[in-house]
Each structure stands twice: as C-alpha cells, then as structure tokens.
Motif scaffolding. Structure first.
Motif, PDB file in Angstrom:
ATOM      1  N   GLY A 136     -33.110  -8.583 -15.313  1.00  0.00           N
ATOM      2  CA  GLY A 136     -33.396  -7.636 -16.389  1.00  0.00           C
ATOM      3  C   GLY A 136     -34.877  -7.419 -16.611  1.00  0.00           C
ATOM      4  O   GLY A 136     -35.299  -6.360 -17.081  1.00  0.00           O
ATOM      5  N   LEU A 137     -35.683  -8.413 -16.232  1.00  0.00           N
ATOM      6  CA  LEU A 137     -37.136  -8.293 -16.375  1.00  0.00           C
ATOM      7  C   LEU A 137     -37.762  -7.509 -15.223  1.00  0.00           C
ATOM      8  O   LEU A 137     -38.957  -7.231 -15.246  1.00  0.00           O
ATOM      9  CB  LEU A 137     -37.779  -9.679 -16.438  1.00  0.00           C
ATOM     10  N   GLY A 138     -36.966  -7.180 -14.219  1.00  0.00           N
ATOM     11  CA  GLY A 138     -37.479  -6.411 -13.098  1.00  0.00           C
ATOM     12  C   GLY A 138     -37.660  -7.190 -11.816  1.00  0.00           C
ATOM     13  O   GLY A 138     -38.264  -6.697 -10.868  1.00  0.00           O
ATOM     14  N   PHE A 139     -37.131  -8.408 -11.737  1.00  0.00           N
ATOM     15  CA  PHE A 139     -37.198  -9.192 -10.508  1.00  0.00           C
ATOM     16  C   PHE A 139     -36.150  -8.696  -9.514  1.00  0.00           C
ATOM     17  O   PHE A 139     -35.040  -8.300  -9.923  1.00  0.00           O
ATOM     18  CB  PHE A 139     -36.913 -10.673 -10.797  1.00  0.00           C
ATOM     19  N   PRO A 140     -36.436  -8.724  -8.213  1.00  0.00           N
ATOM     20  CA  PRO A 140     -35.377  -8.485  -7.234  1.00  0.00           C
ATOM     21  C   PRO A 140     -34.267  -9.507  -7.406  1.00  0.00           C
ATOM     22  O   PRO A 140     -34.529 -10.673  -7.720  1.00  0.00           O
ATOM     23  CB  PRO A 140     -36.094  -8.666  -5.886  1.00  0.00           C
ATOM     24  N   ALA A 141     -33.028  -9.096  -7.192  1.00  0.00           N
ATOM     25  CA  ALA A 141     -31.894  -9.992  -7.406  1.00  0.00           C
ATOM     26  C   ALA A 141     -32.008 -11.250  -6.552  1.00  0.00           C
ATOM     27  O   ALA A 141     -31.718 -12.355  -7.015  1.00  0.00           O
ATOM     28  CB  ALA A 141     -30.584  -9.256  -7.097  1.00  0.00           C
ATOM     29  N   LEU A 142     -32.435 -11.108  -5.290  1.00  0.00           N
ATOM     30  CA  LEU A 142     -32.548 -12.267  -4.411  1.00  0.00           C
ATOM     31  C   LEU A 142     -33.602 -13.247  -4.926  1.00  0.00           C
ATOM     32  O   LEU A 142     -33.402 -14.467  -4.895  1.00  0.00           O
ATOM     33  CB  LEU A 142     -32.894 -11.817  -2.987  1.00  0.00           C
ATOM     34  N   ALA A 143     -34.716 -12.733  -5.426  1.00  0.00           N
ATOM     35  CA  ALA A 143     -35.760 -13.592  -5.986  1.00  0.00           C
ATOM     36  C   ALA A 143     -35.239 -14.338  -7.213  1.00  0.00           C
ATOM     37  O   ALA A 143     -35.526 -15.535  -7.402  1.00  0.00           O
ATOM     38  CB  ALA A 143     -36.989 -12.769  -6.349  1.00  0.00           C
ATOM     39  N   ALA A 144     -34.473 -13.659  -8.043  1.00  0.00           N
ATOM     40  CA  ALA A 144     -33.930 -14.280  -9.254  1.00  0.00           C
ATOM     41  C   ALA A 144     -32.952 -15.393  -8.905  1.00  0.00           C
ATOM     42  O   ALA A 144     -32.978 -16.471  -9.522  1.00  0.00           O
ATOM     43  CB  ALA A 144     -33.240 -13.224 -10.114  1.00  0.00           C
ATOM     44  N   VAL A 145     -32.099 -15.162  -7.915  1.00  0.00           N
ATOM     45  CA  VAL A 145     -31.111 -16.172  -7.527  1.00  0.00           C
ATOM     46  C   VAL A 145     -31.813 -17.404  -6.952  1.00  0.00           C
ATOM     47  O   VAL A 145     -31.481 -18.547  -7.303  1.00  0.00           O
ATOM     48  CB  VAL A 145     -30.112 -15.592  -6.508  1.00  0.00           C
ATOM     49  N   ILE A 146     -32.789 -17.199  -6.067  1.00  0.00           N
ATOM     50  CA  ILE A 146     -33.509 -18.331  -5.478  1.00  0.00           C
ATOM     51  C   ILE A 146     -34.233 -19.128  -6.559  1.00  0.00           C
ATOM     52  O   ILE A 146     -34.199 -20.367  -6.574  1.00  0.00           O
ATOM     53  CB  ILE A 146     -34.481 -17.835  -4.397  1.00  0.00           C
ATOM     54  N   ALA A 147     -34.868 -18.443  -7.495  1.00  0.00           N
ATOM     55  CA  ALA A 147     -35.537 -19.141  -8.599  1.00  0.00           C
ATOM     56  C   ALA A 147     -34.536 -19.930  -9.431  1.00  0.00           C
ATOM     57  O   ALA A 147     -34.782 -21.085  -9.819  1.00  0.00           O
ATOM     58  CB  ALA A 147     -36.287 -18.144  -9.479  1.00  0.00           C
ATOM     59  N   GLY A 148     -33.387 -19.321  -9.715  1.00  0.00           N
ATOM     60  CA  GLY A 148     -32.357 -19.995 -10.502  1.00  0.00           C
ATOM     61  C   GLY A 148     -31.805 -21.219  -9.818  1.00  0.00           C
ATOM     62  O   GLY A 148     -31.446 -22.209 -10.477  1.00  0.00           O
ATOM     63  N   MET A 149     -31.747 -21.206  -8.486  1.00  0.00           N
ATOM     64  CA  MET A 149     -31.261 -22.373  -7.756  1.00  0.00           C
ATOM     65  C   MET A 149     -32.318 -23.471  -7.680  1.00  0.00           C
ATOM     66  O   MET A 149     -32.001 -24.652  -7.779  1.00  0.00           O
ATOM     67  CB  MET A 149     -30.831 -21.964  -6.347  1.00  0.00           C
ATOM     68  N   ILE A 150     -33.588 -23.100  -7.496  1.00  0.00           N
ATOM     69  CA  ILE A 150     -34.648 -24.100  -7.355  1.00  0.00           C
ATOM     70  C   ILE A 150     -34.771 -24.972  -8.607  1.00  0.00           C
ATOM     71  O   ILE A 150     -34.982 -26.192  -8.517  1.00  0.00           O
ATOM     72  CB  ILE A 150     -35.992 -23.424  -7.031  1.00  0.00           C
ATOM     73  N   ILE A 151     -34.633 -24.375  -9.789  1.00  0.00           N
ATOM     74  CA  ILE A 151     -34.826 -25.175 -11.009  1.00  0.00           C
ATOM     75  C   ILE A 151     -33.613 -26.048 -11.321  1.00  0.00           C
ATOM     76  O   ILE A 151     -33.684 -26.910 -12.202  1.00  0.00           O
ATOM     77  CB  ILE A 151     -35.168 -24.287 -12.229  1.00  0.00           C
ATOM     78  N   GLN A 152     -32.498 -25.857 -10.599  1.00  0.00           N
ATOM     79  CA  GLN A 152     -31.330 -26.709 -10.838  1.00  0.00           C
ATOM     80  C   GLN A 152     -31.520 -28.035 -10.090  1.00  0.00           C
ATOM     81  O   GLN A 152     -30.795 -28.359  -9.167  1.00  0.00           O
ATOM     82  CB  GLN A 152     -30.059 -25.996 -10.414  1.00  0.00           C
ATOM     83  N   SER A 153     -32.514 -28.753 -10.526  1.00  0.00           N
ATOM     84  CA  SER A 153     -32.872 -30.031  -9.921  1.00  0.00           C
ATOM     85  C   SER A 153     -33.246 -31.002 -11.033  1.00  0.00           C
ATOM     86  O   SER A 153     -32.399 -31.767 -11.501  1.00  0.00           O
ATOM     87  CB  SER A 153     -34.025 -29.844  -8.918  1.00  0.00           C
TER      88      SER A 153
END
Length: 557
Positions: A136-153
């Motif tokens: 919603g902030l304007g990130f590419p969907a793929l970038a958003a998904v990768i970011a969302g997965m990286i912080i799940q640590s």
C-alpha cells in the motif's frame, strides 16, 4: 534400516520441494502436490503408517489450511477496504513524512511494526499485516514479501505471547529424561523454562542486530536501479540504531518478565524511539541520498502481483488518526485477546470446533475461528467501512475482490499443509521407525558429533521449514536436542535454546508462510524466487547463532 538410509529417505520430500521450487522455479501450486505424493508414498510404503493415520494427517492439514486462508482473507480484506476508502493514502503519507527513503520505511514497517505484530499474534501474522501495508505504501509486491519473510526471525521465538517457548519447548521437554534432569539439579520446571527463554533472547539479540541492515541491503540489491548492496549498507547507522532500539528492550523484558512480551515490548518501544529519532534527523541519511525504487514502468514483470502497489485509492480523504484506526485496532485486539489472567483468551478459544481422534487415529484437529487473527481483521475492516463512510456497494466489491485473491492461494496451501502433517505424523507405523523429522535429525546428529551446537539451529530451521511453525518445530525436536546435548556433554539449556532460535530463523524460508505472504498481495507462482532470496538469510542467521552457541557450549562445558 540403517540410520543414514532412513535419514535420506526422510529428506526426500524436502529435496523435492527445493528442486522444484528453487531449482526448476515451479510455482508452489505445482511443486507441493508432487511433494505431497512423495511424503504419502514414504509414509505408507516405508514407514508403513496405517492408512487411517495418513488420512487423518491429511484431513488435519486441510483443517489448518482453512484457518490460514481465513487469516489471509481477513488481511486482504482490510487492505482493500483501506485502499477503497482512501485511508491507505493517508497512512502512506504519514510514513513518507517520517522519511521518503524506502530503506527507512521498510525498517519502520517490516522490522519494528512487524515485530510487534509477531509478538502479539505470531503464526506468520506479520506477513498478513506488514506485507500488504508495504504494498500500500508503493513497494513492489515481491519486495514486500521478501521483507516480510526476512523479519520473521528475531521476534518469532516470542511470537503469540511466547507460545513457541511456553507451549512448543515446554511440550517438547515434557518427557521423563527432562524430569529426571530437573530433579537431579533441584530446578523448578517453570523457572528453568524461563532460563531457556533468556538464552534464546540473548542469541536472537546478537543475530537480530544485523536484520535491519540486511533488509535495506536486500532491498537495494534486488529492487534498485543500480542493483547494489552498497546503497543499502550506507544507512548502517540508522539500521543498527533501529536494531538496538528493538533488541535491547526485547532482551531486558525477557530477563525481567519472561517469554510472553519480549517481541511486543521490543517492537512497540523500538517503533516509538526510532520514529521520534527519525523525525529529528538522528542517524538519518542526507536528503540528497534518499533512495527510491525505479519508475514503475521500469519494474520487472515478476515484481508485481495482482494487488498493485499504491493502487485502489479513492478520491476520498481520511485524515490523521482515523486512517490508522483499523491497524491500531488490530494491534489492540491482538494484545487484548492474548493477555493471560484476563480470562478472555480462554473464553474465545472455547468457541471451537474439535475432532479429537480423526478416523480413530491419534491425530486431532481443533479450529478456533473467533480466536483467529482473521476474525480481528474482519472486525477492523468492518470498523473501517463504517468509520471511513465507505459506500455499501463499494464494500461489497471489496469483499468480492478479496475472495477472488484468497481463492487463488488455496491450491498451493491445500497440498502444502497436508504434506507437512503427513511428515510430522509418520511415526508409530508397522516398520517401527521414528517419525520422519526425528529420523532425519538422528542422521544429522550422527554426522555432527561434538560440533552439534553448530548444527542445532539448522535442525530447528528444518522443522520450521516443514511445519511452518517455530512452535511445532520446538515440539518435534526439543527433547531430541536435549538428549543429544547430554550425549556430547554440552549444556542442554543452550542446545535447546539454539533449537528455538533456528526454528524462528526457519520461518524466513517456510513454504506455506511464503505462500500466505504472497497470497496476501496477489503474488502467486513466485514462491521459489522468494525462497531463493531468503535462503541466504536463514543460513547466515542460523550459522551466526550456531557459532555463538558452539563457543558458549565449549566454554560452559
């Protein structure tokens, strides 16, 4: 059958997933049915699991799939509601006002806000909240998904108010060997468990210090015009400050209060501190160095999903706190419905549908729809519809669009989760073999010997990769890790802590979490690409924690 052969056979369903998803770049909707067939064939033919038990495991997987789809639908519905009402534009502007730099935004939303959501709800919920918000902030969907997965640590071991420790590790360590060990040492079980939680927090605080920097570097390397890690690494002062703003209170809370609130407190305190500092320009890059994605027409086709970045905003204006109200309500309800001592979690979880012994097998299913984060997303969406005065006809359209996007995710999950359940419930067959995860871990233990602390996080990560849950990974492997530690003379508390840390890191590559996150932004069919991007993060995180744990174990031993 020899341990090595059995371990290799147990590894086969996972190898199939990696080859098809990562190697051949198949979508999960094609790869996971193949893996399901392989797992079922091994369970029936090699492990000789009764047909009723295999069927029960598959049915349990379908039930879990329904709960995941409910969460995904709720998250998509909330995002679409906010876009249709114009609230997403206000949210986007408020974050851009802190900084238009996308590297700063991904740290604020994914690392800090995502840590708070993980601490509140767990079970992959940050992917359902933070990933759509980034889009919603304007990130590419793929970038958003990768970011969302990286912080799940880092925040995952204390997700859902400490469930991976208080339920996962506690259940996994409920056997007789542990009871004898505690009795011999004169330890109270709960205090001992809290001590493991402190060790987990210490390992995570050390490894998590680098997560925001990795977030920024991956963003610029894979989604920048220059494809450069350096552009992300240049904000290291801000990234390290944001990391410590979360991990320092996270560690303090783990020591003082226990496993329930480290991620909640770390995320909230970190968000408040970092936002205030950013508005004052502390540790911030110069405005002339502000980083942005390339122009939309230059984006590669694989970057975008069905939910377009920044699309769907109406001409309406929803001002200030009213725009943020639905996400504030999500956070408030997640915390309120999971606080112990209030009686509310117990009442909500009591409204459940349960099948204790499916087909007479020792496999049970319990679905708690009212307690699910999906119900909270539905409530927040309804509040947004009324508070933002969205027309009823427009809200109906939002529901239809959200249902279509969710339906597209169902095929991959329908095969992924049953495969996981077959893998987990493969023990007790006529062949007399341990369940596939345990057989696989025993093979690794035989190879590792005294260097086991280095391998321990990878076993935890393997469990999370298969089961999609740090909690389930801890249930499967905590006792095994405890026994290996005793055999090699290492402190069991530290080895079990390494299991929990690895199980958290494994969420970065967990297939059905990737599918869920991708579905939340309509990015289906590119799960293998996401796993290829996050696999180095998992290996780096697990190796760092394992090395630190190995040094500690050698010193303590």
């Amino acid at each position: 059958m020899h341990t090595a052969v059995l371990s290799l056979l147990a590894l086969l369903p996972l190898v199939v997933v990696l080859i098809l998803l990562v190697g051949l770049r198949w979508p999960a909707s094609r790869a996971m049915p193949v893996s399901l067939v392989v797992a079922a064939g091994l369970a029936l033919a090699v492990w000789q699991v009764p047909g009723t038990q295999a069927a029960a495991a598959a049915v349990k997987g379908l039930g879990i799939t329904l709960t995941l789809l409910f969460i995904i639908f709720g998250a998509i519905l909330l995002l679409n509601t906010l876009q249709a009402s114009g609230a997403m534009r206000t949210i986007r502007n408020s974050l851009v006002s802190v900084s238009p730099d996308r590297r700063i935004q991904v740290i604020l939303v994914a690392w800090l806000f995502g840590s708070f959501i993980e601490g509140s709800a767990g079970f992959g919920t940050p992917a359902a909240v933070a990933v759509p918000l980034l889009v919603g902030l304007g990130f590419p969907a793929l970038a958003a998904v990768i970011a969302g997965m990286i912080i799940q640590s880092t925040p995952v071991s204390f997700g859902a108010a400490g469930t991976p420790i208080l339920v996962g590790v506690a259940t996994g360590l409920s056997g007789e060997p542990v009871s004898s060990y505690l009795a011999a040492g004169g330890w109270d079980r709960l205090e001992w468990l809290y001590g493991i939680g402190v060790r987990v927090a210490l390992l995570h605080a050390a490894a998590g210090t680098f997560v925001p920097l990795v977030l920024a570097a991956f963003l610029t390397r894979y989604f920048g015009a220059k494809r450069s890690f350096r552009e992300g690494l240049t904000i290291w002062p801000f990234a390290l400050f944001a990391a410590l703003a979360m991990t320092v209170p996270y560690l303090i809370v783990a020591i003082v209060l226990g496993p329930e609130f480290p991620s909640i407190a770390g995320g909230l305190i970190g968000l408040a501190v970092v936002t205030a500092a950013a508005r004052r320009g502390w540790f911030m890059p110069r405005r002339s160095d502000c980083w942005e994605f390339p122009a939309r027409e230059e984006w590669e086709p694989e970057w975008s999903g069905r939910i377009r970045a920044g699309a769907g905003d109406s001409g309406a204006v929803v001002k200030g706190i009213l725009a943020w109200l639905p996400y504030m309500l999500v956070g408030l309800l997640l915390v309120a419905t999971r606080l112990k001592g209030t009686g509310l979690p117990e009442r909500l979880r009591a409204a459940a549908w349960e099948w204790p012994e499916i087909f007479g097998a020792e496999v049970g299913l319990r679905i708690e729809p009212i307690y699910s984060p999906g119900m909270i997303f539905l409530i927040a969406s309804a509040v947004a519809w009324m508070a933002h005065r969205l027309r009823f006809s427009e809200y109906v359209r939002v529901w239809k669009d959200s249902l279509r996007t969710t339906a597209a995710a169902s095929m991959a999950l329908v095969c992924t989760v049953p495969m996981v359940q077959l893998f987990i419930h493969s023990g007790g067959g006529a062949a007399g073999y341990a369940a596939m995860p345990v057989a696989l871990a025993e093979g690794v233990a035989a190879l590792a010997g005294e260097a086991w602390p280095l391998a321990a996080p990878f076993i935890g990560g393997l469990g999370a990769f298969v089961a999609g849950s740090n909690t389930v990974s801890n249930m499967m492997f905590s006792l095994f890790q405890f026994e290996v530690a005793q055999r090699i003379g290492a402190p069991p508390e530290w080895v079990v802590a390494l299991q929990a840390v690895g199980g958290a890191a494994g969420n970065t590559i967990c297939v059905h979490n990737v599918v869920a996150a991708s579905a939340a932004v309509g990015l289906l069919g590119r799960e293998g690409l996401v796993v290829r991007r996050t696999l180095p993060v998992f290996f780096g995180y697990a190796l760092f924690a394992g090395t630190l744990g190995y040094v500690i174990c050698r010193f303590a031993g």
